[in-house]
Design a protein around this motif. Structure first.
Motif, PDB file in Angstrom:
ATOM      1  N   PHE A 164     -38.339 -49.044 -40.238  1.00 32.64           N
ATOM      2  CA  PHE A 164     -37.210 -49.899 -40.599  1.00 32.64           C
ATOM      3  C   PHE A 164     -36.599 -49.407 -41.901  1.00 32.64           C
ATOM      4  O   PHE A 164     -37.178 -48.549 -42.588  1.00 32.64           O
ATOM      5  N   ASN A 165     -35.436 -49.927 -42.235  1.00 30.05           N
ATOM      6  CA  ASN A 165     -34.762 -49.557 -43.473  1.00 30.05           C
ATOM      7  C   ASN A 165     -35.269 -50.446 -44.604  1.00 30.05           C
ATOM      8  O   ASN A 165     -34.969 -51.639 -44.653  1.00 30.05           O
ATOM      9  N   GLY A 166     -36.043 -49.869 -45.507  1.00 29.81           N
ATOM     10  CA  GLY A 166     -36.586 -50.637 -46.613  1.00 29.81           C
ATOM     11  C   GLY A 166     -35.868 -50.403 -47.926  1.00 29.81           C
ATOM     12  O   GLY A 166     -36.349 -50.822 -48.976  1.00 29.81           O
ATOM     13  N   SER A 167     -34.702 -49.745 -47.880  1.00 25.28           N
ATOM     14  CA  SER A 167     -33.996 -49.390 -49.112  1.00 25.28           C
ATOM     15  C   SER A 167     -32.819 -50.327 -49.364  1.00 25.28           C
ATOM     16  O   SER A 167     -31.995 -50.554 -48.476  1.00 25.28           O
ATOM     17  N   HIS A 168     -32.733 -50.846 -50.593  1.00 22.25           N
ATOM     18  CA  HIS A 168     -31.580 -51.647 -50.994  1.00 22.25           C
ATOM     19  C   HIS A 168     -30.696 -50.890 -51.985  1.00 22.25           C
ATOM     20  O   HIS A 168     -29.768 -51.454 -52.553  1.00 22.25           O
ATOM     21  N   SER A 169     -30.984 -49.616 -52.182  1.00 19.93           N
ATOM     22  CA  SER A 169     -30.193 -48.798 -53.102  1.00 19.93           C
ATOM     23  C   SER A 169     -28.921 -48.324 -52.416  1.00 19.93           C
ATOM     24  O   SER A 169     -28.930 -48.022 -51.211  1.00 19.93           O
ATOM     25  N   PRO A 170     -27.804 -48.242 -53.143  1.00 28.17           N
ATOM     26  CA  PRO A 170     -26.553 -47.751 -52.554  1.00 28.17           C
ATOM     27  C   PRO A 170     -26.719 -46.329 -52.035  1.00 28.17           C
ATOM     28  O   PRO A 170     -27.361 -45.497 -52.677  1.00 28.17           O
ATOM     29  N   THR A 171     -26.161 -46.058 -50.878  1.00 32.88           N
ATOM     30  CA  THR A 171     -26.242 -44.716 -50.296  1.00 32.88           C
ATOM     31  C   THR A 171     -24.902 -44.000 -50.336  1.00 32.88           C
ATOM     32  O   THR A 171     -24.758 -42.930 -49.748  1.00 32.88           O
ATOM     33  N   MET A 172     -23.898 -44.610 -51.019  1.00 35.32           N
ATOM     34  CA  MET A 172     -22.586 -43.984 -51.117  1.00 35.32           C
ATOM     35  C   MET A 172     -21.935 -44.399 -52.432  1.00 35.32           C
ATOM     36  O   MET A 172     -22.415 -45.307 -53.118  1.00 35.32           O
ATOM     37  N   ASN A 173     -20.825 -43.722 -52.765  1.00 29.85           N
ATOM     38  CA  ASN A 173     -20.140 -44.026 -54.019  1.00 29.85           C
ATOM     39  C   ASN A 173     -19.345 -45.330 -53.899  1.00 29.85           C
ATOM     40  O   ASN A 173     -19.300 -45.959 -52.841  1.00 29.85           O
ATOM     41  N   LEU A 174     -18.713 -45.722 -55.007  1.00 27.54           N
ATOM     42  CA  LEU A 174     -18.002 -47.004 -55.049  1.00 27.54           C
ATOM     43  C   LEU A 174     -16.885 -47.055 -54.012  1.00 27.54           C
ATOM     44  O   LEU A 174     -16.712 -48.079 -53.331  1.00 27.54           O
ATOM     45  N   ARG A 175     -16.134 -45.961 -53.872  1.00 33.23           N
ATOM     46  CA  ARG A 175     -15.044 -45.954 -52.896  1.00 33.23           C
ATOM     47  C   ARG A 175     -15.580 -46.171 -51.491  1.00 33.23           C
ATOM     48  O   ARG A 175     -15.036 -46.959 -50.711  1.00 33.23           O
ATOM     49  N   GLY A 176     -16.667 -45.473 -51.163  1.00 31.68           N
ATOM     50  CA  GLY A 176     -17.245 -45.622 -49.830  1.00 31.68           C
ATOM     51  C   GLY A 176     -17.720 -47.034 -49.579  1.00 31.68           C
ATOM     52  O   GLY A 176     -17.518 -47.584 -48.487  1.00 31.68           O
ATOM     53  N   ARG A 177     -18.354 -47.646 -50.601  1.00 32.61           N
ATOM     54  CA  ARG A 177     -18.833 -49.023 -50.438  1.00 32.61           C
ATOM     55  C   ARG A 177     -17.670 -49.991 -50.240  1.00 32.61           C
ATOM     56  O   ARG A 177     -17.767 -50.935 -49.450  1.00 32.61           O
ATOM     57  N   MET A 178     -16.565 -49.759 -50.950  1.00 33.82           N
ATOM     58  CA  MET A 178     -15.399 -50.636 -50.809  1.00 33.82           C
ATOM     59  C   MET A 178     -14.786 -50.516 -49.425  1.00 33.82           C
ATOM     60  O   MET A 178     -14.435 -51.524 -48.799  1.00 33.82           O
ATOM     61  N   ASN A 241     -39.359 -48.736 -49.824  1.00 32.66           N
ATOM     62  CA  ASN A 241     -38.119 -48.690 -50.617  1.00 32.66           C
ATOM     63  C   ASN A 241     -37.234 -47.504 -50.246  1.00 32.66           C
ATOM     64  O   ASN A 241     -36.400 -47.076 -51.057  1.00 32.66           O
ATOM     65  N   THR A 242     -37.407 -46.977 -49.053  1.00 33.64           N
ATOM     66  CA  THR A 242     -36.529 -45.921 -48.548  1.00 33.64           C
ATOM     67  C   THR A 242     -35.998 -46.339 -47.172  1.00 33.64           C
ATOM     68  O   THR A 242     -36.547 -47.253 -46.542  1.00 33.64           O
ATOM     69  N   PRO A 243     -34.964 -45.673 -46.687  1.00 33.81           N
ATOM     70  CA  PRO A 243     -34.463 -45.984 -45.340  1.00 33.81           C
ATOM     71  C   PRO A 243     -35.477 -45.667 -44.247  1.00 33.81           C
ATOM     72  O   PRO A 243     -35.342 -46.163 -43.124  1.00 33.81           O
ATOM     73  N   MET A 244     -36.468 -44.840 -44.558  1.00 30.98           N
ATOM     74  CA  MET A 244     -37.486 -44.473 -43.574  1.00 30.98           C
ATOM     75  C   MET A 244     -38.832 -45.089 -43.945  1.00 30.98           C
ATOM     76  O   MET A 244     -39.784 -44.398 -44.292  1.00 30.98           O
ATOM     77  N   THR A 245     -38.890 -46.404 -43.913  1.00 32.39           N
ATOM     78  CA  THR A 245     -40.146 -47.098 -44.154  1.00 32.39           C
ATOM     79  C   THR A 245     -40.878 -47.258 -42.835  1.00 32.39           C
ATOM     80  O   THR A 245     -40.308 -47.747 -41.860  1.00 32.39           O
ATOM     81  N   TRP A 246     -42.135 -46.807 -42.804  1.00 29.11           N
ATOM     82  CA  TRP A 246     -42.948 -46.870 -41.592  1.00 29.11           C
ATOM     83  C   TRP A 246     -44.078 -47.879 -41.785  1.00 29.11           C
ATOM     84  O   TRP A 246     -44.686 -47.940 -42.847  1.00 29.11           O
ATOM     85  N   CYS A 247     -44.340 -48.630 -40.736  1.00 31.31           N
ATOM     86  CA  CYS A 247     -45.412 -49.620 -40.762  1.00 31.31           C
ATOM     87  C   CYS A 247     -46.292 -49.430 -39.536  1.00 31.31           C
ATOM     88  O   CYS A 247     -45.796 -49.405 -38.405  1.00 31.31           O
ATOM     89  N   SER A 248     -47.578 -49.258 -39.751  1.00 26.18           N
ATOM     90  CA  SER A 248     -48.507 -49.093 -38.634  1.00 26.18           C
ATOM     91  C   SER A 248     -49.689 -50.025 -38.824  1.00 26.18           C
ATOM     92  O   SER A 248     -50.054 -50.384 -39.941  1.00 26.18           O
ATOM     93  N   GLY A 249     -50.276 -50.418 -37.706  1.00 25.43           N
ATOM     94  CA  GLY A 249     -51.423 -51.312 -37.773  1.00 25.43           C
ATOM     95  C   GLY A 249     -51.840 -51.767 -36.397  1.00 25.43           C
ATOM     96  O   GLY A 249     -51.566 -51.105 -35.394  1.00 25.43           O
TER      97      GLY A 249
END
Length: 259
Positions: A164-178, A241-249
């Motif tokens: 799953f995506n575990g990252s809340h950090s911006p992945t693009m610049n301000l223009r892209g986010r807007m 905390n990354t877009p590639m968070t893996w969970c196994s169990g």
């Protein structure tokens, strides 16, 4: 229109436009051989090492792949399990998967609702896997609902591995986010055609407009809470905390009755 129907519509449209690309978006054009080869590479790179580290048996009677798409990785599981239940909410994706794997007799392709695994009985699977799927779900509630369902369909002692995506950090610049913020706002207001038009105007992929593509970011600790409250045990959580968070169990076995 219900969110699940919106999800189905968006993924049907993506499948019609370029199914292989929207499943494995790091490459624009795939042929069938390279597409399936990438699935085998990801099986060797992401799945087998985790199964080995967590001492999970990579074989059994029933395996469930949540979000199979056009079957990029499905045949790898079919080599090890007696029956693979390959699930997707997109009719168009499943149509392509059946064509790609028409020679595989132990794969059952099933359409799901987009919010649960009601087509599967509880305690029925040895292993459940999902990759590049939960990251596209438009709300954390949907992600959590599927995590609960994964634990429900596993038999006691059965194992899971999902990303799953575990990252809340911006992945693009301000223009892209807007720009994406404007596109998402129009999409959320059900002005789909306008959100696609605005995306195209700014040189963005119109098929990626809307939150059924960019999805919701999830805090890993919340996933851990859901797994544990649903009767599961996490053996490994990587890429937190990354877009590639893996969970196994695995799901806890039913306790032995006491005399």
């Amino acid at each position: 229109m219900k969110m699940t129907e919106t999800m189905r519509r968006d993924w049907d449209e993506r499948a019609k436009k370029n199914a292989f690309h929207y499943i494995a978006s790091w490459r624009k054009e795939w042929n069938l051989n390279s597409f399936l080869a990438s699935g085998e590479e990801d099986y060797q790179r992401f799945v087998l090492p985790v199964l080995e580290r967590c001492k999970i048996d990579p074989s059994g009677k029933v395996m469930v792949e949540l979000g199979c798409g056009a079957g990029r990785m499905t045949s790898n599981f079919a080599l090890h399990y007696e029956r693979v239940l390959a699930l997707d909410l997109s009719v168009e994706m499943l149509k392509r998967a059946r064509q790609v794997h028409s020679n595989k007799s132990n794969i059952l392709w099933l359409r799901v609702s987009g919010e649960d695994l009601a087509c599967l009985a509880s305690d029925s699977a040895d292993f459940v896997f999902s990759y590049l799927v939960l990251q596209h779900l438009p709300s954390e509630d949907l992600v959590f609902a599927y995590v609960r369902e994964i634990l429900r369909v596993l038999q006691p002692g059965g194992a899971f591995l999902f990303q799953f995506n575990g990252s809340h950090s911006p992945t693009m610049n301000l223009r892209g986010r807007m720009v994406w913020g404007m596109v998402d706002t129009l999409w959320s207001a059900k002005l789909t055609w306008l959100s696609h038009a605005v995306a195209s105007l700014f040189g963005l992929d119109s098929a990626a407009a809307g939150k059924t593509w960019r999805g919701a970011a999830i805090v890993a600790s919340r996933v851990e809470d859901i797994v544990q409250s649903s009767g599961g045990e996490i053996r490994e959580m990587s890429g937190v905390n990354t877009p590639m968070t893996w969970c196994s169990g695995s799901r806890w076995p039913v306790p032995e009755p006491r005399c």
